[in-house]
Design a protein around this motif. Structure first.
Motif, mmCIF file in Angstrom:
data_model
loop_
_atom_site.group_PDB
_atom_site.id
_atom_site.type_symbol
_atom_site.label_atom_id
_atom_site.label_comp_id
_atom_site.label_asym_id
_atom_site.label_seq_id
_atom_site.Cartn_x
_atom_site.Cartn_y
_atom_site.Cartn_z
ATOM 1 N N ALA A 142 0.830 -1.203 0.000
ATOM 2 C CA ALA A 142 0.000 0.000 0.000
ATOM 3 C C ALA A 142 0.871 1.262 0.000
ATOM 4 N N ILE A 143 1.962 1.242 0.777
ATOM 5 C CA ILE A 143 2.891 2.368 0.800
ATOM 6 C C ILE A 143 3.509 2.567 -0.579
ATOM 7 N N LEU A 144 3.944 1.480 -1.189
ATOM 8 C CA LEU A 144 4.603 1.555 -2.498
ATOM 9 C C LEU A 144 3.635 2.029 -3.582
ATOM 10 N N LYS A 145 2.448 1.512 -3.584
ATOM 11 C CA LYS A 145 1.450 1.920 -4.574
ATOM 12 C C LYS A 145 1.189 3.423 -4.483
ATOM 13 N N GLU A 146 1.078 3.919 -3.251
ATOM 14 C CA GLU A 146 0.821 5.341 -3.039
ATOM 15 C C GLU A 146 2.003 6.169 -3.527
ATOM 16 N N HIS A 147 3.217 5.776 -3.175
ATOM 17 C CA HIS A 147 4.401 6.564 -3.531
ATOM 18 C C HIS A 147 4.665 6.531 -5.032
ATOM 19 N N LEU A 148 4.436 5.380 -5.645
ATOM 20 C CA LEU A 148 4.693 5.248 -7.079
ATOM 21 C C LEU A 148 3.556 5.823 -7.918
ATOM 22 N N GLY A 149 2.457 6.217 -7.268
ATOM 23 C CA GLY A 149 1.332 6.815 -7.981
ATOM 24 C C GLY A 149 0.663 5.862 -8.957
ATOM 25 N N ILE A 153 -1.857 -2.507 -8.641
ATOM 26 C CA ILE A 153 -0.666 -3.171 -8.102
ATOM 27 C C ILE A 153 -0.237 -4.257 -9.075
ATOM 28 N N ASP A 154 0.975 -4.135 -9.593
ATOM 29 C CA ASP A 154 1.474 -5.141 -10.532
ATOM 30 C C ASP A 154 2.524 -6.021 -9.857
ATOM 31 N N ALA A 155 3.040 -6.974 -10.627
ATOM 32 C CA ALA A 155 3.985 -7.939 -10.067
ATOM 33 C C ALA A 155 5.260 -7.274 -9.566
ATOM 34 N N ASP A 156 5.686 -6.186 -10.224
ATOM 35 C CA ASP A 156 6.914 -5.519 -9.794
ATOM 36 C C ASP A 156 6.762 -4.834 -8.437
ATOM 37 N N VAL A 157 5.557 -4.404 -8.111
ATOM 38 C CA VAL A 157 5.331 -3.839 -6.780
ATOM 39 C C VAL A 157 5.529 -4.935 -5.731
ATOM 40 N N HIS A 158 5.019 -6.129 -6.016
ATOM 41 C CA HIS A 158 5.206 -7.249 -5.087
ATOM 42 C C HIS A 158 6.676 -7.637 -4.997
ATOM 43 N N THR A 215 10.099 5.030 -15.048
ATOM 44 C CA THR A 215 10.149 6.233 -15.879
ATOM 45 C C THR A 215 10.739 5.937 -17.254
ATOM 46 N N GLN A 216 11.678 4.982 -17.251
ATOM 47 C CA GLN A 216 12.321 4.591 -18.515
ATOM 48 C C GLN A 216 11.468 3.609 -19.309
ATOM 49 N N GLY A 217 10.340 3.217 -18.717
ATOM 50 C CA GLY A 217 9.405 2.344 -19.431
ATOM 51 C C GLY A 217 9.693 0.867 -19.345
ATOM 52 N N ALA A 218 10.616 0.457 -18.461
ATOM 53 C CA ALA A 218 10.960 -0.964 -18.330
ATOM 54 C C ALA A 218 10.058 -1.633 -17.319
ATOM 55 N N ILE A 219 8.874 -2.041 -17.743
ATOM 56 C CA ILE A 219 7.911 -2.669 -16.846
ATOM 57 C C ILE A 219 7.617 -4.070 -17.328
ATOM 58 N N TYR A 220 7.775 -5.011 -16.426
ATOM 59 C CA TYR A 220 7.538 -6.415 -16.763
ATOM 60 C C TYR A 220 6.581 -7.019 -15.728
ATOM 61 N N GLU A 221 5.777 -7.929 -16.176
ATOM 62 C CA GLU A 221 4.884 -8.639 -15.272
ATOM 63 C C GLU A 221 5.558 -9.917 -14.800
#
Length: 221
Positions: A142-149, A153-158, A215-221
């Motif tokens: 929950a803290i991370l989701k809030e800070h990352l805006g 919640i995706d796999a990288d947050v976990h 920010t660099q767009g490197a998002i993976y599930e």
């Protein structure tokens, strides 16, 4: 009134002796091998005391598995974290998470018992996951989701949450290693408070790195 107070104190002391004696024996022998008779003998209690305080041997084991850790607040006050600046929220999280380490030898026995539970499962581990570990993880997510805006919640947050919590968990599971290499890290309550502060700052750096990666767009599930 004095008599009642003394009775309450004696009751608490007798129950506490049973928990501590059972912790030592369950950690050493496991649930099946440790007998109620030897637990009561070690605690200086009557064999009927287990039924009186805990219902049965399984009830005593549940108490031993959970009570020495105390009430870890970082899975109960999620809402308060969201109102704090990131560094302060993480500082409080780690402070509450590491607080049981201040009990020293008692927590080493708790960890030994938890390791034994993994090898010789009784089923109580799943209860701990559901009632403590998962809520702690959810609090950090929950803290991370809030800070990352984030909207979701995706796999990288976990992944990030597991990595952050893992820093603190290491000091539980590797107490002997830490004490052998650098005993000053855990040998006083103040040292544990400093550790919580440091882990919070390390976690901030990890989160900032995740912000840059996204920010660099490197998002993976």
């Amino acid at each position: 009134m004095v008599k009642i107070g003394n009775t309450e104190t004696e009751t608490h002391d007798a129950r506490s002796r049973l928990v501590i004696s059972a912790l030592r024996l369950f950690a050493e022998k496991g649930f099946e091998a440790a007998t109620t008779r030897e637990i009561c003998e070690a605690a200086g209690a009557n064999i009927s005391a287990i039924r009186y305080y805990f219902g049965d041997k399984a009830g005593l084991y549940r108490a031993v598995f959970t009570e020495p850790m105390g009430e870890i607040k970082c899975h109960t006050n999620i809402a308060t974290y969201s109102d704090l600046p990131l560094t302060e929220a993480l500082g409080r999280f780690f402070s509450e998470f590491l607080e049981p380490l201040k009990k020293g030898e008692e927590i080493r026995l708790v960890m030994k018992l938890h390791f034994r539970e993994i090898i010789e499962p009784t089923g109580i581990r799943q209860q701990e996951i559901d009632t403590k570990i998962k809520p702690q993880h959810d609090a950090l997510v929950a803290i991370l989701k809030e800070h990352l805006g984030l909207q979701r919640i995706d796999a990288d947050v976990h992944r990030l949450a597991f990595a952050i919590i893992g820093m603190a968990v290491h000091f539980y599971v590797a107490q002997e290693v830490v004490s052998a290499i650098s005993p000053q890290v855990l040998n006083t309550p103040k040292a544990i408070d400093v550790l919580a502060e440091r882990l919070a700052s390390y976690a901030v750096s990890m989160i900032e790195g995740e912000v840059r990666r996204r920010t660099q767009g490197a998002i993976y599930e």
